[in-house]
Design a protein around this motif. Sequence first.
Motif, PDB file in Angstrom:
ATOM      1  N   LYS A  30       0.830  -1.204   0.000  1.00 49.56           N
ATOM      2  CA  LYS A  30       0.000   0.000   0.000  1.00 49.56           C
ATOM      3  C   LYS A  30       0.865   1.256   0.000  1.00 49.56           C
ATOM      4  CE  LYS A  30      -4.018  -2.024   2.325  1.00 49.56           C
ATOM      5  NZ  LYS A  30      -4.894  -1.968   3.510  1.00 49.56           N
ATOM      6  N   PHE A  31       1.971   1.199   0.757  1.00 51.71           N
ATOM      7  CA  PHE A  31       2.894   2.338   0.801  1.00 51.71           C
ATOM      8  C   PHE A  31       3.469   2.632  -0.586  1.00 51.71           C
ATOM      9  CE2 PHE A  31       7.512   3.180   0.898  1.00 51.71           C
ATOM     10  CZ  PHE A  31       7.500   4.486   1.343  1.00 51.71           C
ATOM     11  N   VAL A  32       3.900   1.592  -1.278  1.00 52.63           N
ATOM     12  CA  VAL A  32       4.479   1.789  -2.612  1.00 52.63           C
ATOM     13  C   VAL A  32       3.412   2.291  -3.597  1.00 52.63           C
ATOM     14  CG1 VAL A  32       5.649   0.664  -4.543  1.00 52.63           C
ATOM     15  CG2 VAL A  32       6.267   0.065  -2.199  1.00 52.63           C
ATOM     16  N   LYS A  33       2.185   1.789  -3.469  1.00 58.83           N
ATOM     17  CA  LYS A  33       1.110   2.264  -4.342  1.00 58.83           C
ATOM     18  C   LYS A  33       0.889   3.761  -4.154  1.00 58.83           C
ATOM     19  CE  LYS A  33      -1.632  -1.930  -5.050  1.00 58.83           C
ATOM     20  NZ  LYS A  33      -2.949  -2.579  -4.814  1.00 58.83           N
ATOM     21  N   GLU A  34       0.873   4.201  -2.913  1.00 58.05           N
ATOM     22  CA  GLU A  34       0.700   5.635  -2.679  1.00 58.05           C
ATOM     23  C   GLU A  34       1.877   6.421  -3.241  1.00 58.05           C
ATOM     24  OE1 GLU A  34      -0.208   6.682   1.311  1.00 58.05           O
ATOM     25  OE2 GLU A  34      -1.878   5.287   1.495  1.00 58.05           O
ATOM     26  N   ARG A  35       3.078   5.837  -3.137  1.00 60.44           N
ATOM     27  CA  ARG A  35       4.261   6.508  -3.702  1.00 60.44           C
ATOM     28  C   ARG A  35       4.129   6.637  -5.227  1.00 60.44           C
ATOM     29  NH1 ARG A  35      10.024   6.754  -3.597  1.00 60.44           N
ATOM     30  NH2 ARG A  35      10.504   8.047  -5.407  1.00 60.44           N
ATOM     31  N   ILE A  38       1.781   9.377  -6.068  1.00 59.83           N
ATOM     32  CA  ILE A  38       2.418  10.688  -5.897  1.00 59.83           C
ATOM     33  C   ILE A  38       3.316  10.993  -7.088  1.00 59.83           C
ATOM     34  CG2 ILE A  38       4.098  11.948  -4.501  1.00 59.83           C
ATOM     35  CD1 ILE A  38       2.963  10.519  -2.047  1.00 59.83           C
ATOM     36  N   GLU A  39       4.093   9.989  -7.531  1.00 64.86           N
ATOM     37  CA  GLU A  39       4.979  10.192  -8.683  1.00 64.86           C
ATOM     38  C   GLU A  39       4.177  10.508  -9.943  1.00 64.86           C
ATOM     39  OE1 GLU A  39       8.086  10.456  -8.825  1.00 64.86           O
ATOM     40  OE2 GLU A  39       8.849   9.660  -6.959  1.00 64.86           O
ATOM     41  N   GLN A  40       3.087   9.775 -10.143  1.00 66.62           N
ATOM     42  CA  GLN A  40       2.271  10.018 -11.330  1.00 66.62           C
ATOM     43  C   GLN A  40       1.642  11.402 -11.293  1.00 66.62           C
ATOM     44  OE1 GLN A  40      -0.393   6.707 -11.185  1.00 66.62           O
ATOM     45  NE2 GLN A  40       1.010   5.300 -12.222  1.00 66.62           N
ATOM     46  N   ASN A  41       1.125  11.799 -10.133  1.00 67.57           N
ATOM     47  CA  ASN A  41       0.554  13.140 -10.013  1.00 67.57           C
ATOM     48  C   ASN A  41       1.624  14.214 -10.203  1.00 67.57           C
ATOM     49  OD1 ASN A  41      -2.014  12.110  -9.505  1.00 67.57           O
ATOM     50  ND2 ASN A  41      -1.696  12.069  -7.301  1.00 67.57           N
ATOM     51  N   VAL A  89       8.333   6.817 -15.327  1.00 71.62           N
ATOM     52  CA  VAL A  89       9.036   5.519 -15.406  1.00 71.62           C
ATOM     53  C   VAL A  89       9.229   4.946 -14.015  1.00 71.62           C
ATOM     54  CG1 VAL A  89      11.228   4.442 -16.011  1.00 71.62           C
ATOM     55  CG2 VAL A  89      10.157   6.044 -17.585  1.00 71.62           C
ATOM     56  N   ILE A  90       9.584   5.786 -13.058  1.00 69.56           N
ATOM     57  CA  ILE A  90       9.747   5.319 -11.674  1.00 69.56           C
ATOM     58  C   ILE A  90       8.439   4.739 -11.158  1.00 69.56           C
ATOM     59  CG2 ILE A  90      10.147   6.101  -9.304  1.00 69.56           C
ATOM     60  CD1 ILE A  90      12.165   8.096 -10.388  1.00 69.56           C
ATOM     61  N   ALA A  91       7.356   5.459 -11.372  1.00 69.53           N
ATOM     62  CA  ALA A  91       6.054   4.978 -10.887  1.00 69.53           C
ATOM     63  C   ALA A  91       5.674   3.662 -11.549  1.00 69.53           C
ATOM     64  CB  ALA A  91       4.987   6.046 -11.152  1.00 69.53           C
ATOM     65  N   GLU A  92       5.898   3.563 -12.843  1.00 68.60           N
ATOM     66  CA  GLU A  92       5.527   2.345 -13.565  1.00 68.60           C
ATOM     67  C   GLU A  92       6.348   1.150 -13.093  1.00 68.60           C
ATOM     68  OE1 GLU A  92       5.261   0.748 -18.198  1.00 68.60           O
ATOM     69  OE2 GLU A  92       5.908   2.792 -17.738  1.00 68.60           O
ATOM     70  N   ASN A  93       7.666   1.349 -12.956  1.00 66.47           N
ATOM     71  CA  ASN A  93       8.524   0.235 -12.520  1.00 66.47           C
ATOM     72  C   ASN A  93       8.204  -0.192 -11.092  1.00 66.47           C
ATOM     73  OD1 ASN A  93       9.816   0.231 -14.969  1.00 66.47           O
ATOM     74  ND2 ASN A  93      11.532   1.488 -14.294  1.00 66.47           N
ATOM     75  N   ILE A  98       7.261  -4.096  -7.752  1.00 63.92           N
ATOM     76  CA  ILE A  98       7.036  -4.195  -6.310  1.00 63.92           C
ATOM     77  C   ILE A  98       5.580  -4.540  -6.022  1.00 63.92           C
ATOM     78  CG2 ILE A  98       7.130  -2.959  -4.120  1.00 63.92           C
ATOM     79  CD1 ILE A  98       9.415  -1.319  -5.170  1.00 63.92           C
ATOM     80  N   CYS A  99       4.701  -3.662  -6.432  1.00 68.28           N
ATOM     81  CA  CYS A  99       3.297  -3.843  -6.035  1.00 68.28           C
ATOM     82  C   CYS A  99       2.699  -5.125  -6.608  1.00 68.28           C
ATOM     83  CB  CYS A  99       2.489  -2.629  -6.484  1.00 68.28           C
ATOM     84  SG  CYS A  99       2.960  -1.094  -5.657  1.00 68.28           S
TER      85      CYS A  99
END
Length: 585
Positions: A30-35, A38-41, A89-93, A98-99
Amino acid sequence: MDWGAELWDQYDTIEKHTQSGLDLVEKYVKFVKERTEIEQNYAKQLRNMTKKYASKKGSKEEQECRFTNHQAFQDILNEMNDYAGQREVIAENMMIKICLDLTKYLQDLKQERKTYLSEAKKAQQSLEFSFKQMETSKKRFEREWREAEKAAQNADKTDQDINATKADVEKAKQVAHMRAHTAEECKNEYASQLQKYNKEQNQFYYTQIPEIFNKLQALDERRIWRLAEGYSTFAETEKQVLPIIGKCLEGITKAAANTNERNDSLAVIEQHKSGFERPGDVEFEDYSQGINRASSDSSLGTPKGPLDLLSKNKNKLRLFGKKNKLPSPPLTPASTPQTPFPANGPPSPKFTRDPLSYCLKEINKTVKPRISSFRTHKRSPPITEDFAHLPPEQRRKKLQQKMDEISKELQKEQDQSDALVKMKDVYEKNPQMGNPDSLAPQISQTSQNMERLRGELAKYELWLMEAGGRGDSMRYSSHTFNNNNGAYNKYSTDNANCNTGDPDGSQAIYAEFDEFDEDDTEAPIGQCTALYSFPGSSEGTISMQEGEVLSVVEEDKGDGWTRVRRPNGDEGYIPTSYVKITLPQ
């Protein structure tokens, strides 16, 4: 040390501990999903911001990109757009590596843990069932033994009773014997159940539970290892794009370094220089002496200079972008008939009213328009094809730019004509490859296009000469196809000179080339290699053979000709398209 050996009696603790580990994995996901959100936004906001500040096509900001500071800002916006892409790219990877992976792995762990706990519960239930059976047989043995003791005591009492008959004694002994036999059977059953329970208990605590607990221990250790890998991936995912992010930041630094305040100042001059001369001094007009005031050619709104003498549109000149009012008419005396001046000069004017008040009134008339000229609204003159609405300097630049564009189009048509002629020659030599006559419409259309472009080029050249620019260098073109004989006419002129009646057709082309002074030798600026042979039979040109290396003395000025020199000192012009030019960096 294993959980099965050391924590054999901590079933509840192990159950809670493993559940806590699975909860941690879920929390981390869940933490990584929120991250990632945030990156996508963040990336989306960056892209919207760059789009907001980027110059629109055809807008004023796009025109100002010729200045280094404006272009640097656009470069920064481009780099920020690339930077936003790296955040995506960070958000996608993170989402994929991870998620999604941990979520799938978490489901597998939950299912595996559930299986192990189910096996432990089954073993526990089996042991409890065996214990109940053992307790049941024990209670039955205890009850039957008591009944047997009572029956034995009753038989002894009956045997000692003198009033009891022999049948009563035998019956009491028989009952006692039966009770004793039943108690013995219960005893044996109890012993059997006890042995069975002890065996199952030993297997439960020394085999089944340790194995299950060890499996749960391995599961938890694999969970921890995979979670640690997820922690590392969290950092590695961003590290992988750091070099590209670094390049984006370097691009911003480079954009800042590319700004040049001096070049921007020169660009402002280049873009807005009008070419007008500064206005001269305003002449003193002495009304007290009664002298006819001459109109001043150097008033505030009409600059004097060579261009003013040639131009017929003095009143169209601008100062600070404002249109000036027409100059006030000169002070006119009452005597209107124009008579020749006597030898001693013009006669004194005769005023019909008080000279002083008349002069003051006329001065007010002439001064006010000059002051108000700074306040008048700017009216854009109509745009003309010859750019006459522009100041001289800007007009020359626009005309030269238009001529360069036409020259490029003309060169493209010439190249197409060359290709068509070569193809026609190939078809004539090899008829099986194609019909040469099929190329005639294309060759004719290309020739018409070239003639049209030459006409436009001559027209803009004439306007450029009128504007005071270099116009005699764009009059000629090379590689013109002659439809009459189906061969190259490499020396034909434009439509202004193509019908001179010269059978050679090339002597008039180079008539305006300057002859070179052999004593005034210029240093070469590069070298060129001839791609084709050139006869150089006309004045001002020089012949060359295919593969010959010559020194370049003067680059092509846009007219299609390059000035070269041989090692022996001979100089002349050659077609630029006939050579490959190499200039030092």
